[in-house]
Design a protein around this motif. Structure first.
Motif, PDB file in Angstrom:
ATOM      1  N   ASP A 102       4.448  65.166  35.665  1.00 36.67           N
ATOM      2  CA  ASP A 102       5.737  65.568  35.089  1.00 36.67           C
ATOM      3  C   ASP A 102       6.407  66.544  36.049  1.00 36.67           C
ATOM      4  O   ASP A 102       6.977  67.539  35.641  1.00 36.67           O
ATOM      5  N   GLU A 106       7.960  67.914  24.479  1.00 40.73           N
ATOM      6  CA  GLU A 106       7.877  68.715  25.702  1.00 40.73           C
ATOM      7  C   GLU A 106       9.180  69.449  25.973  1.00 40.73           C
ATOM      8  O   GLU A 106       9.186  70.587  26.426  1.00 40.73           O
ATOM      9  N   GLU A 107      10.278  68.767  25.683  1.00 44.03           N
ATOM     10  CA  GLU A 107      11.585  69.358  26.023  1.00 44.03           C
ATOM     11  C   GLU A 107      11.995  70.469  25.058  1.00 44.03           C
ATOM     12  O   GLU A 107      13.042  71.085  25.233  1.00 44.03           O
ATOM     13  N   HIS A 161       5.188  62.834  28.341  1.00 41.30           N
ATOM     14  CA  HIS A 161       6.000  63.025  27.126  1.00 41.30           C
ATOM     15  C   HIS A 161       7.075  61.951  27.025  1.00 41.30           C
ATOM     16  O   HIS A 161       7.680  61.577  28.033  1.00 41.30           O
ATOM     17  N   ASP A 178      11.854  61.791  33.993  1.00 45.75           N
ATOM     18  CA  ASP A 178      11.333  62.913  33.192  1.00 45.75           C
ATOM     19  C   ASP A 178      11.299  62.489  31.733  1.00 45.75           C
ATOM     20  O   ASP A 178      12.210  62.765  31.007  1.00 45.75           O
ATOM     21  N   ASN A 179      10.251  61.808  31.328  1.00 46.41           N
ATOM     22  CA  ASN A 179       9.022  61.570  32.041  1.00 46.41           C
ATOM     23  C   ASN A 179       8.523  60.149  31.775  1.00 46.41           C
ATOM     24  O   ASN A 179       7.403  59.807  32.088  1.00 46.41           O
TER      25      ASN A 179
END
Ligand SMILES: [Zn+2]
Length: 273
Positions: A177, A150-151, A83, A116-117
């Motif tokens: 990840d 993703e977050e 991501h 990340d990431n």
């Protein structure tokens, strides 16, 4: 390997460029940064020699980049997931360097998103680049799928996957990840814990009750809730919900042996925490 060594400095420059884009998905004032980050990624994947496109979604775009295939490829097909969005950098006063101005300290690169990431999938991209740029035949086909939500819980990923189903018939997905135990032990994560969320509502008496008169005779909902929650796990940490382990596969002999090699020490963890 020689290609990787020869280009290490360029790679570092490129990664720093990627890290300078504040692609924070959780804050709407970074919406333009999300777009430019996905554009940067698309352009970069193209320079590597990957067949790359941006998939529009109801939210942030998903970048799909594939190794070139000759006709109907018979090679095994794998996916690398990553991501390009990052966590907000707040609280800013806890940073000793600027979150979006990468800073090198010894052998560490410090920036928001470095581990990340962006850093992880960048490594996979560079590995593939070294094959493609040196004309070395890849033993498999690879599809990179790099999303931008993703977050915030990946709300657009499932619909995007539905759309791409036919071309994503992969054998396995590589997800870099997560962490690694230490610098000497690169880790291949092949399973992660899931999460189940539910809301529990307890109904109690229709008014406040005096403990001296009703205590003991009428249950307090707060106490009942504590009792319910306490019953979910036993003292060893095993889930005590009936049927919970019914379809959980037991660890194989190999898995047990491998997990013994894991350089984990309870005492070290206790010190850290
Ligand atoms: Zn992540």
């Amino acid at each position: 390997m020689q290609y990787l060594k020869d280009h290490q400095e360029d790679f570092l420059e490129q990664l720093m460029e990627y890290l300078r884009i504040p692609s924070v998905s959780a804050q709407s004032d970074h919406a333009d940064d999300i777009q430019s980050c996905s554009d940067w990624l698309v352009a970069h994947c193209k320079t590597i020699g990957l067949k790359t496109r941006k998939i529009k979604t109801a939210g942030n775009p998903v970048v799909i980049a594939q190794t070139p295939r000759k006709g109907k490829s018979k090679k095994p097909h794998f996916m690398v997931y990553g991501h390009y969005d990052v966590q907000p950098p707040d609280p800013l006063n806890l940073w000793t360097t600027s979150p979006f101005e990468p800073h090198i300290e010894g052998d560490k690169l410090i920036a928001r998103g470095a581990t990340d990431n962006k850093g992880q999938h960048f490594v996979h991209l560079k590995a593939v680049e070294s094959y493609l740029k040196t004309g070395t035949e890849l033993p498999c086909d690879i599809t990179f799928m790099i999303e931008g939500e993703e977050e915030i819980g990946s709300p657009s990923l499932t619909p995007a996957l539905e759309k791409l189903k036919s071309e994503l018939n992969v054998r396995a997905v590589v997800v870099s990840d997560n962490g690694m135990p230490d610098l000497k032990h690169p880790a291949l994560t092949y399973g992660l814990r899931g999460v189940a969320a539910c809301e529990v509502r307890l109904k109690g008496p229709n008014r406040d009750l005096h403990s001296g008169i009703y205590g003991g005779a009428v249950d307090n909902p707060a106490m009942v809730l504590c009792q319910m929650l306490a019953q979910l796990r036993d003292r060893r940490g095993r889930v005590a919900v009936p049927g919970f382990y019914d379809d959980v596969a037991p660890l194989s002999k190999l898995e047990r042996e491998q997990s013994k090699r894991f350089p984990h020490k309870d005492t070290k963890l206790a010190r850290e925490l």
